[in-house]
Scaffold this active site. Structure first.
Site, mmCIF file in Angstrom:
data_model
loop_
_atom_site.group_PDB
_atom_site.id
_atom_site.type_symbol
_atom_site.label_atom_id
_atom_site.label_comp_id
_atom_site.label_asym_id
_atom_site.label_seq_id
_atom_site.Cartn_x
_atom_site.Cartn_y
_atom_site.Cartn_z
ATOM 1 N N SER A 145 0.827 -1.207 0.000
ATOM 2 C CA SER A 145 0.000 0.000 0.000
ATOM 3 C C SER A 145 0.859 1.254 0.000
ATOM 4 C CB SER A 145 -0.902 -0.004 1.243
ATOM 5 O OG SER A 145 -1.522 1.253 1.425
ATOM 6 N N TYR A 170 -2.409 -0.282 9.989
ATOM 7 C CA TYR A 170 -2.584 -0.827 8.641
ATOM 8 C C TYR A 170 -1.286 -0.700 7.847
ATOM 9 C CZ TYR A 170 -3.991 -1.086 3.749
ATOM 10 O OH TYR A 170 -4.063 -1.407 2.418
#
Length: 355
Positions: A145, A170
């Protein structure tokens, strides 16, 4: 290339589009895997499965279901944390390639429920790595990501720069995935490629993403929350460009970089068969321009609620995709106006006209 491929997260946004591209454009034998959790409406996930010929009533835990539309597709509802059944699946199906898109997604939710990110993105991921190395997988492609860039401010974001300052759990799990992949590439000669996704959008998208939230609110005459008082920009990347890039990467198995220098280590490659790419549009868009394009398509003005920056968020993302262009001739071509139009056409058809 006519091989058997496992695609995890296949009922998710990106996984759904990748499955549909591959089953229509190739003769590859594909197995989709998803735990169909309730992070967001499971009815949307089952609707995605139905598009690929898998009916909700046929889905049961740890049961392989054949598509009713495509001969080269099967689906299994399974959690990556289920070590025993995951190993049985690998032994039975004898995959040659794996694309891991299964993860607990969302920066903001990771502030509320960090344990779900550890379970899915770390525990589930190590189970997948173990099965990949034990079954001699030819290539593991996995989702990272843009959030790994954290406190980095130098733009465009480059895979050659260090990413040691994440600002959400995350992001930390995604950085961990990259480190774990390198370890397995080094120890077991497992070819791995990590893709740092940059704000993917398009039809069948996730309900927690900005485009979905903005479209829904404007149609319902509700205000939209605009963080950092609108001073945001994102490298919005259309889903078709993303899955075309994934397919190209899947076919390009990384090799050890013989010019890798341990004194000046290249962050995106290694002496092992390991590679990291950014996959984005390479053209950041101001959030207010993005909203204006939504308003134009809907023919309605949004009621805007300007708010401060949220914890874990960053003001700007901008992907340097030069390596991906050089290695697989990656070329994102979708304009924001076209991409937003395609999403809204889908949204209206799926949520408004079906009422």
């Amino acid at each position: 290339m006519s091989n058997k491929i496992l695609i995890t997260g296949s009922a998710g946004f990106i996984g759904f589009h990748l499955v549909n591209k591959l089953i229509k454009e190739t003769d590859w034998q594909i197995v989709g895997l998803d735990n169909i959790n309730d992070y967001y409406d499971v009815n949307l996930k089952y609707a995605r499965l139905k598009e690929a010929g898998v009916e909700k009533e046929d889905v049961d835990y740890n049961k392989l279901v054949k598509s009713k539309k495509y001969d080269n597709y099967k689906f299994i509802k399974l959690d990556l944390t289920d070590r025993e059944n995951l190993s049985i699946l690998f032994e039975k199906e004898k995959f040659e390639y794996v694309v891991n898109l299964a993860a607990q997604a969302g920066v903001r939710y990771s502030l509320e429920n960090p344990y779900s990110y550890i379970d899915s993105n770390i525990v589930g991921y190590i189970n997948l790595l173990e099965n990949c190395r034990n079954n001699k997988i030819k290539h593991l492609v996995y989702a990272s990501s843009s959030s790994v860039y954290g406190l980095n401010t130098k733009q465009p974001f480059s895979t050659h720069d260090s990413v040691n300052h994440p600002i959400s759990i995350y992001a930390a799990t995604k950085k961990t995935n990259e480190l774990m992949a390198h370890t397995y590439s080094y120890l077991y000669n497992l070819p791995t490629t990590g893709l740092r996704f940059f704000t993917v959008y398009g039809p069948w998208g996730r309900p927690d993403m900005a485009l979905f939230l903005f479209t829904k609110a404007i149609l319902e005459n509700k205000p939209i929350n605009i963080f950092n008082y609108g001073k945001m920009q994102r490298d919005f990347t259309y889903i078709d460009d993303i899955v075309t890039g994934i397919k190209g990467v899947l076919e390009s198995i990384p090799k050890p970089n013989n010019e890798w220098n341990s004194d000046l280590p290249n962050q995106s490659s290694s002496i092992s068969p390991y590679k990291i790419y950014n996959i984005g549009n390479n053209a950041p868009v101001k959030l207010m321009d993005f909203i204006e394009a939504i308003e134009k398509k809907l023919g309605k003005k949004a009621e805007k609620k300007l708010m401060p920056m949220q914890p874990g968020d960053v003001p700007s993302t901008f992907a340097d995709v030069e390596d991906l262009i050089n290695d697989i001739k990656y070329k994102p071509e979708t304009t924001i106006d076209y991409g937003i139009s395609m999403f809204i056409d889908w949204y209206v058809k799926f949520f408004v006209n079906n009422k």
